[in-house]
Enzyme design. Structure first.
Site, PDB file in Angstrom:
ATOM      1  N   ALA A 106     -25.258 -25.537 -21.039  1.00 15.50           N
ATOM      2  CA  ALA A 106     -26.618 -26.068 -21.113  1.00 15.50           C
ATOM      3  C   ALA A 106     -26.764 -26.994 -22.313  1.00 15.50           C
ATOM      4  O   ALA A 106     -26.107 -26.832 -23.341  1.00 15.50           O
ATOM      5  CB  ALA A 106     -27.626 -24.928 -21.213  1.00 15.50           C
TER       6      ALA A 106
ATOM      7  N   GLY B 162     -22.583 -22.635 -18.631  1.00 13.56           N
ATOM      8  CA  GLY B 162     -22.932 -23.221 -17.338  1.00 13.56           C
ATOM      9  C   GLY B 162     -21.845 -24.105 -16.767  1.00 13.56           C
ATOM     10  O   GLY B 162     -21.759 -24.282 -15.548  1.00 13.56           O
TER      11      GLY B 162
ATOM     12  N   GLU C 254     -19.671 -21.744 -14.956  1.00 11.64           N
ATOM     13  CA  GLU C 254     -20.408 -21.268 -13.780  1.00 11.64           C
ATOM     14  C   GLU C 254     -20.368 -22.300 -12.661  1.00 11.64           C
ATOM     15  O   GLU C 254     -20.277 -21.954 -11.480  1.00 11.64           O
ATOM     16  CB  GLU C 254     -21.858 -20.959 -14.176  1.00 11.64           C
ATOM     17  CG  GLU C 254     -21.985 -19.714 -15.041  1.00 11.64           C
ATOM     18  CD  GLU C 254     -23.412 -19.442 -15.470  1.00 11.64           C
ATOM     19  OE1 GLU C 254     -23.953 -18.379 -15.105  1.00 11.64           O
ATOM     20  OE2 GLU C 254     -23.996 -20.286 -16.177  1.00 11.64           O
TER      21      GLU C 254
ATOM     22  N   GLU D 126     -22.443 -16.982 -23.349  1.00 17.49           N
ATOM     23  CA  GLU D 126     -23.882 -16.896 -23.553  1.00 17.49           C
ATOM     24  C   GLU D 126     -24.309 -15.764 -24.480  1.00 17.49           C
ATOM     25  O   GLU D 126     -25.330 -15.877 -25.190  1.00 17.49           O
ATOM     26  CB  GLU D 126     -24.596 -16.743 -22.206  1.00 17.49           C
ATOM     27  CG  GLU D 126     -24.672 -18.012 -21.366  1.00 17.49           C
ATOM     28  CD  GLU D 126     -23.431 -18.252 -20.527  1.00 17.49           C
ATOM     29  OE1 GLU D 126     -23.446 -19.172 -19.699  1.00 17.49           O
ATOM     30  OE2 GLU D 126     -22.438 -17.509 -20.709  1.00 17.49           O
TER      31      GLU D 126
END
Length: 561
Positions: free
Chosen positions: A363, A408, A411, A431
């Site tokens: 992010a 992310g 992911e 995270e």
């Protein structure tokens, strides 16, 4: 005494000079002076005897009195505020007009001495450009316009216009306009230099079935384009060639034919430059690497052609932010995924980075820090939905991880069917270092890939592993030694996409569907899903083509039908 005063006044205002010549738009002071010390309650009037009402300007001791002023002088006249005290009764007239040419009379009326004419001033206003000069100017303009039209005619009808764009642009507009009224049943065909149909428009709608496969999903024309006469074509991922726009009548006669030559500039790299444009690969499968701070360049989508037709390369390009996921990137990726989903010609997708040493850093924390608390949840939900859509693409997806894939970024790679990394790439769901958890599918997809216990270990410890370790634990399918250009994983992904490309496209889609749905249910239900998917390939033309090719000992030519 009265006689002496009048004589003195007449001496002071005797102004019968020849006419003053002025030009339109100028300002001019009409002179008039006299002694006012003996006047009791004077009123000064400037007038024109040829007008009705004749008053140009009127002044009293209390100030201007303009209720009787002729409207053509409204807002254009003034006198000094102390005119009646000093005897300076000159009139300032602005923005002179041709109709101002006349004789102006300055007069004074007093309770003690009555009416007295103080003098006349003749004004002659001329055109700033005389008629003969205007006529000459018009003639010169006509000559210039005629010459321009002749030049335009020669350029428009006798030469091939050129359009130049920088390499890496997503789309270009090929201009083709006509002032001729075209019939509603006219047919418009755009072709390239190899005579391939780029776009076909007929009877008020596009004709994609007549379009060459190379250009499927890459072209767009305006709706109701015959009415304004704009036949321009928007083309995605342009390459050097000459395009021809031909308009046919219903009978097949050529009504109009125009060409546009497209040139794609390759920019040179300069030391210290903020952006650089360079080829990532040569030949088929070429991908453009482009660095820029412009948000429209955050994502580059390239539909490969030639032998690699059917392969789509999606390249993330946010060098200054290490490819971090922000609102704009999410929006652009949603659009790209939607376009790929609709395009039946796509057979595989490669997700990669156009920035050396980085896949995706997760992010965009700088943007996240500016978000209100109420905005964070919806943004994460949208990012999760994007990654879910990426995972639900019906064709095989390959993540080429040539650099760091964190949070992310990993992911996003986990949502792909296959992951390939370089041995130097770094991967991890980190995270928990920020006191949050993976929010875009990481807690669900990672355990399904490497097992629950190991996934918990990596997430709890926010551990980062390299490409070699990732392959050992099954996080990636292949770990390849990084090369000097930093794109080893991409090259291996391209090789794999080329292996997938010649296989039956409908069969590939059904196989992916059967695996994805079957792995989430018990074996009995999974077998039922497999049976349902198999039934979808039985009536296809591709299945018959495969049998014929096997019998004839040749390579099958599948069309996805």
């Amino acid at each position: 005494m009265k006689t002496l005063l009048v004589i003195l006044l007449l001496i002071n205002v005797s102004q019968h000079a020849s006419a003053v010549e002025l030009y339109e738009g100028d300002s001019f002071i009409l002179p008039c002076q006299y002694n006012t010390f003996a006047l009791t309650d004077p009123t000064v009037v400037w007038s024109r005897s040829d007008l009705s009402p004749p008053t140009v300007h009127q002044r009293q001791r209390q100030g201007d009195e303009l209720k009787d002023q002729n409207q053509r002088y409204s807002g254009r006249t003034s006198m000094k505020t102390d005119a009646l005290e000093t005897g300076e009764l000159s009139l300032n007239l602005t923005n002179l007009q041709l109709s101002d040419s006349a004789t102006y009379t300055c007069s004074v009326t007093d309770l003690r001495y009555g009416y007295m004419k103080l003098g006349d001033v003749q004004v002659q206003v001329k055109e700033r450009f005389p008629s003969w000069a205007k006529a000459l100017l018009v003639l010169l303009v006509l000559l210039v316009v005629s010459g321009g039209l002749l030049f335009h005619f020669c350029q428009y009808f006798m030469s091939v216009p050129q359009v130049e764009v920088d390499s890496g642009v997503e789309s270009v507009q090929l201009i083709c306009e006509t002032t001729v009224c075209l019939p509603k049943d006219a047919k418009v065909e755009w072709k390239d230099a190899n005579n391939r149909k780029v776009h076909v428009y007929e009877n008020g709608s596009d004709r994609p079935e007549e379009q060459d496969d190379k250009y499927n999903g890459l072209t767009k024309m305006k709706r109701n384009l015959l009415e304004p006469g704009d036949l321009s074509l928007t083309l995605k991922y342009p390459t050097d060639t000459t395009y021809t726009c031909t308009v046919y009548s219903r009978e097949g006669n050529i009504l109009m034919k125009k060409q546009v030559e497209l040139k794609v500039r390759v920019c040179q790299v300069e030391e210290g430059a903020e952006s650089v444009l360079c080829p990532r690969l040569n030949g088929h499968g070429a991908v453009t690497r482009y660095y820029s701070s412009d948000s429209k360049d955050d994502l580059h989508v390239r539909y490969l052609d030639g032998e690699d037709s059917g392969i789509v390369v999606v390249g993330i390009n946010r060098p200054k932010a290490k490819n971090a996921i922000n609102k704009n990137l999410v929006k652009m990726m949603f659009e790209a995924v939607e376009d790929i989903k609709k395009n039946k010609k796509v057979r595989s997708v490669i997700l990669c980075s156009l920035v050396p040493g980085i896949f995706c850093a997760g992010a965009d924390l700088k943007e996240r820090a500016k978000m209100h608390q109420s905005e964070v949840g919806p943004f994460v939900s949208k990012a999760r939905a994007l990654i879910t859509e990426l995972g639900n693409l019906p064709v095989p997806t390959i993540a080429a991880i040539d650099g760091a894939a964190l949070g992310g970024g990993l992911e996003m790679a986990l949502a792909c069917d296959i992951r390939i990394s370089s041995n130097t790439a770094k991967m991890g769901l980190v995270e928990t270092k920020l006191a949050i958890i993976p929010g875009a599918g990481g807690t669900q997809r990672l355990p399904r890939v490497i097992g629950v216990s190991l996934a918990k270990e990596l997430i709890f410890a926010a551990r980062v592993v390299d490409g070699t370790q990732a392959q050992q634990m099954g996080l990636v399918s292949h770990s390849v030694e990084q090369n000097n250009s930093g794109d080893a994983a991409y090259l291996r992904a391209l090789e794999l996409a080329r292996e997938i490309n010649p296989q039956g496209p409908i069969a590939i889609r059904m196989a992916k569907l059967a695996i994805n749905q079957g792995i989430e249910v018990d074996l009995s239900t999974g077998l039922a899903i497999e049976e349902a998917c198999y039934s979808q390939v039985i009536p296809t033309k591709d299945r018959l083509e495969g049998l014929s090719a096997f019998k004839e000992k040749r390579q099958p030519q599948y069309k996805g039908e």
